[in-house]
Design a protein around this motif. Structure first.
Motif, short mmCIF file in Angstrom:
data_model
loop_
_atom_site.label_atom_id
_atom_site.label_comp_id
_atom_site.label_asym_id
_atom_site.label_seq_id
_atom_site.Cartn_x
_atom_site.Cartn_y
_atom_site.Cartn_z
N ALA A 44 0.84 -7.18 67.86
CA ALA A 44 1.02 -5.85 67.26
C ALA A 44 1.93 -5.90 66.04
O ALA A 44 1.73 -5.12 65.10
N ARG A 45 2.90 -6.79 66.03
CA ARG A 45 3.87 -6.84 64.92
C ARG A 45 3.72 -8.08 64.05
O ARG A 45 4.47 -8.27 63.11
N ASP A 46 2.75 -8.93 64.36
CA ASP A 46 2.39 -10.07 63.51
C ASP A 46 3.58 -11.00 63.22
O ASP A 46 3.69 -11.54 62.13
N VAL A 47 4.44 -11.17 64.21
CA VAL A 47 5.55 -12.12 64.06
C VAL A 47 5.01 -13.51 64.34
O VAL A 47 4.38 -13.75 65.36
N GLY A 48 5.22 -14.41 63.44
CA GLY A 48 4.77 -15.79 63.61
C GLY A 48 4.45 -16.42 62.27
O GLY A 48 3.84 -15.79 61.41
N SER A 49 4.86 -17.64 62.12
CA SER A 49 4.62 -18.37 60.88
C SER A 49 3.16 -18.75 60.77
O SER A 49 2.47 -18.94 61.76
N ARG A 50 2.71 -18.86 59.55
CA ARG A 50 1.37 -19.35 59.28
C ARG A 50 1.35 -19.92 57.86
O ARG A 50 2.10 -19.48 57.00
N HIS A 51 0.49 -20.87 57.66
CA HIS A 51 0.36 -21.48 56.35
C HIS A 51 -0.20 -20.45 55.37
O HIS A 51 -1.10 -19.67 55.73
N PRO A 52 0.30 -20.43 54.12
CA PRO A 52 -0.20 -19.46 53.14
C PRO A 52 -1.71 -19.53 52.92
O PRO A 52 -2.33 -18.54 52.55
N ALA A 53 -2.32 -20.68 53.16
CA ALA A 53 -3.77 -20.79 52.97
C ALA A 53 -4.53 -19.84 53.89
O ALA A 53 -5.60 -19.36 53.54
N PHE A 54 -3.95 -19.54 55.06
CA PHE A 54 -4.61 -18.60 55.97
C PHE A 54 -4.60 -17.19 55.42
O PHE A 54 -5.49 -16.39 55.71
N GLU A 55 -3.59 -16.86 54.63
CA GLU A 55 -3.49 -15.52 54.03
C GLU A 55 -4.51 -15.37 52.89
O GLU A 55 -4.98 -14.27 52.62
N ALA A 56 -4.82 -16.47 52.21
CA ALA A 56 -5.69 -16.42 51.04
C ALA A 56 -7.16 -16.28 51.41
O ALA A 56 -7.97 -15.92 50.57
N VAL A 57 -7.52 -16.58 52.62
CA VAL A 57 -8.92 -16.54 53.06
C VAL A 57 -9.24 -15.15 53.60
O VAL A 57 -8.57 -14.66 54.49
N ASP A 58 -10.26 -14.54 53.05
CA ASP A 58 -10.72 -13.24 53.56
C ASP A 58 -11.54 -13.49 54.81
O ASP A 58 -12.38 -14.37 54.86
N GLY A 59 -11.27 -12.67 55.87
CA GLY A 59 -11.97 -12.87 57.14
C GLY A 59 -13.10 -12.02 57.37
O GLY A 59 -13.65 -11.17 57.04
#
Length: 187
Positions: free
Chosen positions: A172-187
Motif C-alpha cells: 500500500a505504501r510502496d516501501v522498498g528499494s528497487r533498481h531505477p531500471a524498474f521505474e523506467a519500464v512501463d508496465g
C-alpha cells in the motif's frame, strides 16, 4: 486523513496508526541509531539489496515466516515425530531474524513519517514475536513441547500482525528499494 468509513476495521486501524503523531518521539529517538547502524555506506547498500536490484527484506522474511509457520503446522499435525523438526524450524527462524530485521531497518530509514510510524509498530510487534519464539525454542529444548508449541502459536499471532503491517508498507505504501531500471519500464 482520507475517509475511513466503510472500510474493514484493520484498514481503518492502520490508517489511524499512520497518523499517530504520538509515535514521532520514538521514531525521532530511534532514527539516528538505526540510520547509522543499518542505512549508510556499504551496510546500507547491502541490506537494501542494491546488489540484488530490489529490496532484500521481503526475501528474508520468507525464511523467518516460512520456518515459524512450518513449525506451527508440525505442532498441530506432526505428532510426537514432528517435535524435533518443529524445534529446528523455530531455531532456523530465530537464526534468520537478525539479518531480516537489519534489512527492514535499512528500508525504514528511507521512508516517510507515516511509514516510519507503522514501521516502528511493525518492528515492536516483530520483537514480541521474536521473544515468544525464543521462549518457545527454550521450552522445546528443555523437553516442554506443549509449552513450546503454545508459545509458538502466540508468536505466530504476533507475527501475523507484524506481517500485516509489513505487507501494508510494501504494497500500500510502496516501501522498498528497487533498481531505477524498474521505474523506467512501463508496465
Amino acid at each position: 486523513m482520507s475517509s475511513i468509513e466503510n472500510v474493514p476495521p484493520q484498514v481503518a486501524w492502520t490508517l489511524r496508526l499512520e497518523e499517530l503523531d504520538a509515535l514521532d518521539g520514538a521514531v525521532a529517538a530511534v532514527a539516528p541509531v538505526v540510520g547509522a547502524a543499518f542505512a549508510t555506506g556499504w551496510r546500507g547498500r547491502l541490506l537494501r539489496g542494491e546488489w540484488l536490484g530490489h529490496a532484500l527484506h521481503p526475501l528474508l522474511t520468507d525464511v523467518v515466516i516460512g520456518s515459524w509457520t512450518s513449525a506451527s503446522v508440525l505442532d498441530v499435525v506432526g505428532g510426537e515425530e514432528g517435535r524435533g523438526a518443529a524445534r529446528t524450524l523455530v531455531g532456523v527462524g530465530l537464526a534468520a531474524v537478525g539479518p531480516t530485521a537489519w534489512s527492514g531497518w535499512a528500508e525504514w530509514s528511507d521512508s516517510g513519517p507515516r511509514e516510519q510510524r507503522v514501521g516502528l509498530v511493525h518492528a515492536v510487534t516483530n520483537g514480541a514475536a521474536i521473544g515468544l519464539y525464543a521462549a518457545s525454542w527454550l521450552a522445546r529444548r528443555r523437553g516442554r513441547h506443549a509449552a513450546g508449541a503454545g508459545l509458538g502459536l502466540a508468536g505466530a499471532s504476533a507475527m501475523g500482525v507484524a506481517a500485516y503491517l509489513g505487507g501494508h508498507l510494501s504494497t500500500a505504501r510502496d516501501v522498498g528499494s528497487r533498481h531505477p531500471a524498474f521505474e523506467a519500464v512501463d508496465g
